[in-house]
Design an enzyme around this catalytic site. Sequence first.
Site, PDB file in Angstrom:
ATOM      1  N   HIS A  56      -5.243  -4.323  -2.558  1.00  0.00           N
ATOM      2  CA  HIS A  56      -4.106  -4.848  -3.316  1.00  0.00           C
ATOM      3  C   HIS A  56      -4.599  -5.954  -4.251  1.00  0.00           C
ATOM      4  CE1 HIS A  56       0.085  -5.806  -4.086  1.00  0.00           C
ATOM      5  NE2 HIS A  56      -0.247  -7.083  -3.987  1.00  0.00           N
TER       6      HIS A  56
ATOM      7  N   SER B 251      -7.243  -8.190  -2.137  1.00  0.00           N
ATOM      8  CA  SER B 251      -7.284  -8.159  -0.666  1.00  0.00           C
ATOM      9  C   SER B 251      -7.410  -6.726  -0.178  1.00  0.00           C
ATOM     10  CB  SER B 251      -5.977  -8.722  -0.077  1.00  0.00           C
ATOM     11  OG  SER B 251      -5.648  -9.976  -0.615  1.00  0.00           O
TER      12      SER B 251
ATOM     13  N   ASN C  49      -5.713  -0.403   2.616  1.00  0.00           N
ATOM     14  CA  ASN C  49      -5.292  -0.430   1.219  1.00  0.00           C
ATOM     15  C   ASN C  49      -5.984  -1.593   0.523  1.00  0.00           C
ATOM     16  OD1 ASN C  49      -3.642   0.189  -1.087  1.00  0.00           O
ATOM     17  ND2 ASN C  49      -2.319  -1.549  -0.560  1.00  0.00           N
TER      18      ASN C  49
ATOM     19  N   ASP D 145       2.619  -4.054   1.851  1.00  0.00           N
ATOM     20  CA  ASP D 145       1.561  -5.033   1.545  1.00  0.00           C
ATOM     21  C   ASP D 145       1.535  -6.184   2.551  1.00  0.00           C
ATOM     22  OD1 ASP D 145       0.904  -3.524  -0.726  1.00  0.00           O
ATOM     23  OD2 ASP D 145       2.300  -4.643  -1.986  1.00  0.00           O
TER      24      ASP D 145
HETATM   25  C1  GRF Z   1      -6.147  -1.322  -8.192  1.00  0.00           C
HETATM   26  O1  GRF Z   1      -5.859  -2.458  -8.936  1.00  0.00           O
HETATM   27  C2  GRF Z   1      -5.730  -1.514  -6.753  1.00  0.00           C
HETATM   28  O2  GRF Z   1      -5.838  -2.846  -6.332  1.00  0.00           O
HETATM   29  C3  GRF Z   1      -4.285  -1.103  -6.767  1.00  0.00           C
HETATM   30  O3  GRF Z   1      -4.233  -0.025  -7.664  1.00  0.00           O
HETATM   31  C4  GRF Z   1      -5.288  -0.130  -8.617  1.00  0.00           C
HETATM   32  C5  GRF Z   1      -6.048   1.157  -8.558  1.00  0.00           C
HETATM   33  O4  GRF Z   1      -7.040   1.250  -9.560  1.00  0.00           O
HETATM   34  N1  GRF Z   1      -3.823  -0.783  -5.440  1.00  0.00           N
HETATM   35  P1  GRF Z   1      -8.059   2.455  -9.561  1.00  0.00           P
HETATM   36  O5  GRF Z   1      -7.227   3.738  -9.625  1.00  0.00           O
HETATM   37  O6  GRF Z   1      -8.859   2.393  -8.298  1.00  0.00           O
HETATM   38  O7  GRF Z   1      -8.895   2.283 -10.785  1.00  0.00           O
END
Ligand code: GRF
Length: 225
Positions: free
Chosen positions: A116, A143, A114, A152
Amino acid sequence: MPTPPSSPLPLVVLLSGRGSNFQALLHAIQAGRLNAVIRAVISNRPGAAGLAMADQAGISTAVVDHREYEDRESYDTALRIAIDAHAPALVVLAGFMRILTPAFVRHYEGRLINIHPSLLPRFRGLDTHARALQEGVTEHGASVHYVTEELDGGPVILQARVAVHPGDTEELLAVRVLKEEHRLYPAAVELIASGRIRWREHRVWLDGKPLETPLLLDHDLQSIP
Ligand code: GRF
């Protein structure tokens, strides 16, 4: 004799919305900077913009709509079946806005990552930029981590830092962090695709040694994709 290039790492990407991280992965693959192939993009939301982008790129898409399932267990079972139909080596969460069941997470142990928008372990959960500003931190970032049953909370592979400027708003900070995310995610997936990062015995290994602290983009990686 030069070693033959290894075959591309098969990925399935899960997303719920915008899909800019999916797009960054796709661009890195197309540019030859990431040795991977996106076998499918799966969303829990039929209208996710990321699905349309995947369609345009000729990537197989599927919707597993959470509103059609009674509980998390039945949803996650359906999702698992949809994912496993593509036999990915790695499942990449890219803005997938669902809490996953322990059974789902265990099924993908060491094969689920993932991204984050914070320097974990700081600011787990939502609204990370607003919380970073509230706390007055001078450094923020993003991260990439393996997913474990703790939200997370899985081991972090790679992080990117950004400075917080005086007068920053949540929006300004979000843009600055997202720009780094788009460099960070391809770099982290390439570490796995190249075999430098591995998951073994419930932990992360880098070049055959346990990874004790997260790698930092531009500091610990000589060349980044
Ligand atoms: C990103 O900020 C990611 O860190 C979080 O969700 C958002 C997704 O953005 N988990 P996108 O859909 O990839 O533009």
